[in-house]
Design an enzyme around this catalytic site. Structure first.
Site, short mmCIF file in Angstrom:
data_model
loop_
_atom_site.label_atom_id
_atom_site.label_comp_id
_atom_site.label_asym_id
_atom_site.label_seq_id
_atom_site.Cartn_x
_atom_site.Cartn_y
_atom_site.Cartn_z
N GLU A 90 0.85 -1.20 0.00
CA GLU A 90 0.00 0.00 0.00
C GLU A 90 0.88 1.25 0.00
OE1 GLU A 90 -0.91 2.97 2.78
OE2 GLU A 90 -1.84 1.27 3.83
N GLU A 92 10.19 1.56 2.21
CA GLU A 92 8.87 1.53 2.84
C GLU A 92 8.71 0.31 3.74
OE1 GLU A 92 6.67 4.06 2.58
OE2 GLU A 92 8.17 5.08 1.34
ZN LIG Z 1 1.26 2.74 6.93
#
Ligand SMILES: [Zn+2]
EC number: 3.4.24.-
Length: 1078
Positions: free
Chosen positions: A163, A238
């Site tokens: 995401e 990330e």
């Molecule tokens: Zn997050």
């Protein structure tokens, strides 16, 4: 900075209506109401209550600055609750049908949904099977969302990392983070992404059509063609990676999601929520954590990550939502371009969520959570009982009835289950309580925290016995009526605050659609609500609710009881374990390996810190200045008076609802009474009068109004020494019930008696539990408040009522309540006398012109009953905390680091460009250094134009001193900045987007009141807007001097772990004064 310390559960309980109708993250409802209004006062908002969304099941890409506060505003589409036939039109032709067919879509079904005055068509993309809901109406706040079913098999956090990662560059937008470019330069009214336990949502919203389709295209390209599947660096950044700056140093883990989740796993409430979900569904995908357990995240490989995208991010597994007043055919045109590139895939079958079979007998778990060493740990246990309610999906009427039951049992302070638990004194506050139906199978939880070791068993017994009693005895009629009115009022008002209405509807619809059920059904509550109401009227409420309690709760053996025990060793132990893993990793590496790792670390860092080339940036579509209105939005405001009291009237269409605020001045309040003010406000709402118990009073508010709240508000006023310090009484009702509304306000203010010692004690322990939670979950807010309290008077006042000082006050207050209740009770009376007065009072009202006129008499009567003047003379506020660098110790795996200074003291004079510049610093310098390369979940700055305080803050930050160095480098960053016209234009447009944020009518009226209180005129707003629009590179360079003042004379406050603070004090000879908090 403007602060509204919301101490009143009443307003939030008014919005605590059906959980059924609020599929959007719970925390949106609990945030303080005024953020949208504040933004309109022309500054960015620092949130004191950060989203606890992450704590529940949903994770956001950007934890900070999420839209807040549903519970305000009014829906213009929703005119009446009266029942209308739902017109299901025959499946014949519809406008644009030919074109839809040509574009490759076939219509599955079509309905007119009267509840939201929308025509909705469900399409299927013939080639891939992708489903599209196209909802058309007159709402200018357009919404798009694409949702994939993404069930994980383990707790490595794949869906969550993905995401984050897909928004880091794509085929058409090959730059580092198109997402950030959109944050910087679009007029979005919503921009974020959510990870659920079983799905991932990518929603955007805007009122500007051109802007809207820019956002849609970036999101579509991102999900289908992300760079991250070819570029391991994004995964490392990330997700996770080993960091080694020099072969002689220790290896550490870095990664945005890794640290975000460390923050989540530092909060006991969050840990409990996760354990409960996993224990309730051990056999399906809910048995693991889609967000990622920091212990498991480093097990994830890049190969698995890529495979997950390939498998699930496919049109065949996607559901797409469009909503608003844009052209429905254009929607399909945009989609077909993307969808046509794919063939059908079996991903939809492979993502199916399996059902968890119900247990044949209950289970019990004991778990530990990381606790501090201070305080009585024996009193810090938690106990929670959880049920999975059914194997099969429930019909809408049953769901509605369960939502209603939830409100009856727990929705307000007067609700019996809540009341009985809190009054038992067995625990400090409720924890993770209520029905929830956002996943495949609905669940119900109820529990307490702050429970003594010996009382754990008693809490469980009390929960079970109370539920049994409620099923045997039922609920009283006034309570049922109050809940019904609250629910109907909420439906009619349909106030989602600054959260777009279309997104709220999307989340409701998707909660069924994602499981292959009817996406229309959740939007149509009128008929089932009417049926439920009729059943209650005909059979009585007991006949409706008792069987529900029996069937779904008492006789349901799928029950998991969880006890959480505080463990002062756990935080350290986890750090030691992590260290030893990393040591082993290092020991297993050759010298060459280590040199290679250091090189890779450097390579990643360089890549992160290298700006995108201008041509890459140019590919992200953006508006130009010509698309921006030259004038701010004006709110109709008429200033008059009633009996000598100033009255502001805002003539706006509010669907027959009246919104009213009554403002009292704190100018006569004695200093030492200040920390009692939040509890005073709560007492007004929850203590009762001579004639009415607090339960009766609460039910009366529920039956007659849409809710009343009371809270303090403080802010600096630019150019003045005296702060603005007020108490605001806020309420809403149907216009025809305005008399009741003002009578009840009067009753609360004048007749409530401060005599109930036991209730007051509960308020104290609940407030303490709330503050402790805030310290762990929103340490940046606590740090910001602390710095403000050193830098200005308004900040000091606010910190006394909602910061660490307040927590310290609460810690001593409990004993005082036992020893000197008389004294406290008379202090509360004294607060009342020094606030309540016609003199200095202001009334603010928002409704249509006719209602504003009719309500006048009630206001007049209300004002007549107020005393002329407050008791006691005017006091001068002059408190501040001593200036110093402070470190607040809490048991945590990640830190919150702040630094702030007053830039007005350097002679800087406010110019609109300051908003553009501070937004730019947040979205470039701080985002890149603190988040992207530093690995923190968030890093941003905030400029309070009222006080002149400029502050830097980080959120779930693995670093401490390193982050401070980044803050200190801001001046040089600005001096060295070279921005082209396009970048500048983007920054300007993004700033205007903040200033013009979308507001429902009640928020407009409220903002206007705020501007009035703070002396912000429309001329000034126009001037600031012009300054924003003409911001130049020179303004950025000039601002560097002002920012240097923060570096040179600023104060630092960190909320951090003991280990990190020790290390910092060793490295920089006792830089911090250390303060223990938990
Ligand atoms: Zn997050």
């Amino acid at each position: 900075m403007l602060r509204a310390v919301s101490c009143s559960p009443s307003l939030s309980s008014a919005s605590l209506f059906f959980r059924f109708f609020r599929q959007f993250p719970r925390s949106y409802l609990s945030l303080s109401s005024s953020s949208a209004a504040l933004r309109a006062s022309g500054r960015s908002i620092r949130r004191t209550s950060s989203p606890s969304v992450a704590g529940r099941r949903i994770l956001l890409r950007r934890g900070l600055r999420t839209p807040s506060a549903a519970g305000r505003g009014v829906n213009q589409q929703f005119s009446s609750l009266s029942v209308r036939a739902v017109a299901t039109q025959p499946a014949q032709s519809y406008p644009g049908q030919d074109e839809a067919e040509k574009l490759g879509f076939e219509k599955v079904s079509e309905e007119f949904i009267s509840e939201c005055k929308s025509k909705a068509i469900l399409f299927k993309h013939k080639k891939t099977g992708c489903e599209v809901m196209s909802v058309s109406n007159e709402d200018e706040n357009k919404v798009f969302g694409i949702v994939f079913r993404t069930p994980p098999k383990d707790s490595t956090g794949i869906p969550h990392i993905l995401e984050h990662s897909v928004l880091c560059g794509s085929r058409k937008y090959p730059l580092k983070e198109p997402f950030v470019e959109l944050l910087k330069g679009s007029l979005h009214t919503f921009l974020n992404a959510f990870t659920y336990p079983d799905r991932t949502c990518y929603p955007v919203a805007s009122t500007n059509t051109k802007d809207f389709y820019n956002l849609v295209d970036v999101y579509l390209d991102a999900v289908f063609f992300p760079k991250c599947v070819d570029d391991v660096h994004t995964f490392q950044q990330e997700g996770w990676h080993y960091e080694l700056n020099d072969p002689s140093e220790d290896i550490s883990y870095k990664g945005v999601v890794f640290n975000e989740m460390k923050g989540v796993y530092s909060q006991p409430d969050n840990i409990l929520g996760r354990i409960a979900q996993q224990a309730l569904s051990p056999e399906n995908t809910y048995g693991v954590d889609s967000g990622g357990d920091p212990k498991d995240i480093p097990k994830l490989t890049f190969e698995e990550f890529k495979e997950f995208h390939r498998k699930f991010y496919h049109p065949s597994n996607a559901r797409i939502w469009f909503y608003g007043d844009d052209d429905p055919v254009h929607r399909l045109r945009v989609l077909s371009e993307y969808l046509d590139m794919f063939e059908a895939s079996p991903s939809r079958d492979s993502s199916k969520i399996e059902t968890q079979k119900l247990f044949s007998k209950p289970i019990r778990l004991v778990e530990k959570y990381p606790a501090g060493r201070d305080g009585d740990l024996k009193k810090k246990h938690m106990l929670c009982v959880n049920w999975l309610l059914s194997e099969k999906a429930l019909d809408l009427e049953t769901q509605l009835a369960l939502g209603f039951l939830d409100h009856l049992m727990l929705g307000t302070p007067a609700s019996p289950l809540r009341k009985i638990l809190l009054e038992s004194g067995l625990g400090e506050a409720l924890v993770s309580s209520g029905m929830s139906d956002e996943l495949l199978q609905p669940q119900f939880s109820v529990g307490m925290k702050g429970v003594s070791e010996d009382n754990v068993q008693k809490v469980e017994e009390l929960i079970m016995n109370t539920l049994k009693k409620l099923s045997e005895e039922g609920f009283d009629n006034d309570a049922v009526e109050a809940s019904m009115n609250t629910i109907e009022f909420s439906l009619r008002e349909n106030n989602t605050g600054s959260f777009p209405r279309g997104l709220s509807l999307m989340l409701q619809s998707i909660a069924k659609w994602i499981y292959d059920m009817d996406p229309f059904e959740p939007l149509k509550y009128t008929e089932p609500l009417k049926a439920l109401k009729t059943r209650i009227a005909e059979e009585g409420s007991k006949a409706v609710f008792s069987p529900l309690i029996e069937q779904f709760i008492l006789n349901n053996s799928h029950r998991v009881t969880i006890e959480m025990q505080p463990d002062p060793e756990k935080a350290t132990q986890e750090e030691v374990e992590e260290k030893s893993i990393l040591e082993k990793v290092k020991a297993g590496m050759t010298e060459e390996d280590l040199a290679e790792l250091a090189r890779a670390t450097e390579e990643l860092r360089l890549k992160q810190e290298t700006p995108d080339p201008p041509e890459a940036l140019r590919c992200v579509p953006s508006l130009n200045l010509g698309d921006i209105p030259k004038e701010p939005t004006y709110v109709p405001t008429e200033i008059g008076d009633i009996n000598g009291v100033k009255v502001l009237r805002h003539d706006l269409f509010t669907n027959d609802i009246i919104y009213a605020e009554v403002v009292f001045d704190m100018g006569s309040l004695k200093h030492e009474l200040l920390p009692l003010v939040p509890l005073f406000c709560q007492s007004l709402l929850e203590m009762g009068t001579k004639d009415l118990t607090f339960v009766q009073l609460n039910q009366l508010i529920g039956r007659k109004t849409g809710g009343i709240s009371v809270y303090p508000l403080t802010s600096s006023v630019r150019g003045k020494d005296e702060p603005c310090s007020k108490i605001i009484v806020r309420g809403k009702s149907m216009a025809g019930r305005a008399e009741d509304l003002f009578n009840l306000m009067n009753c609360l203010l004048q007749e409530v008696q401060f005599t109930d010692q036991q209730r007051f004690k509960q308020f104290v322990s609940q407030s303490r539990a709330r503050m402790e939670n805030r310290l762990r979950g929103s340490g940046h807010g606590i740090a910001a408040a602390r710095m403000d309290a050193m830098l200005n008077i308004a900040g000091w006042m606010s910190e006394q009522m909602g910061g660490l000082s307040y927590l310290e006050f609460l810690n001593t207050l409990e004993k005082k309540v036992d020893e000197d209740w008389e004294g406290i009770s008379s202090s509360l009376e004294e607060i009342r006398r020094s606030l309540l007065a016609r003199n200095g009072c202001i009334v603010n009202m928002t409704a249509d012109g006719k209602s504003l006129t009719t309500v006048e008499k009630s206001v007049e009567k209300f004002l007549d009953l107020l005393p002329e003047n407050p008791s006691g003379g005017l006091v001068t506020w002059d408190g501040r905390l001593p200036l110093r660098n402070e470190a607040i110790v809490i048991p945590t795996q990640v830190n919150y680091v702040g630094k702030a200074g007053n830039i007005y003291s350097t002679g800087y004079e406010l110019d609109g460009s300051a908003y553009v510049i501070s937004k730019h610093i947040s979205n470039t310098w701080l985002w890149d250094r603190v988040r992207v390369s530093g690995g923190a979940y968030g890093g941003f700055c905030d400029f309070d134009s009222h006080s002149g305080v400029f502050s830097f803050l980080s959120y779930r930050d693995p670093n401490l001193l390193k982050t401070l160095d980044i803050y200190d480098g801001t001046g040089d960053f600005l001096r060295g900045l070279d921005v082209d016209q396009e970048t500048l234009t983007k920054a300007i447009i993004g700033t205007i987007g903040d200033v013009d944020s979308y507001q429902l009518p009640d928020a407009k009226g409220y903002s206007s009141l705020m501007r009035h209180l703070l002396g912000v005129t429309d001329e000034e707003r126009q001037r600031k807007r012009e300054e924003i629009l003409t911001t130049s590179l020179k303004d950025f360079k000039d601002f560097a001097g002002a920012i240097d003042a923060v570096r040179d004379n600023g104060v630092t406050v960190a909320v951090a772990s003991a280990e990190d603070i020790d290390a910092a004090n060793n490295a920089r000879s006792n830089f911090f004064e250390v303060k223990k908090a938990l």
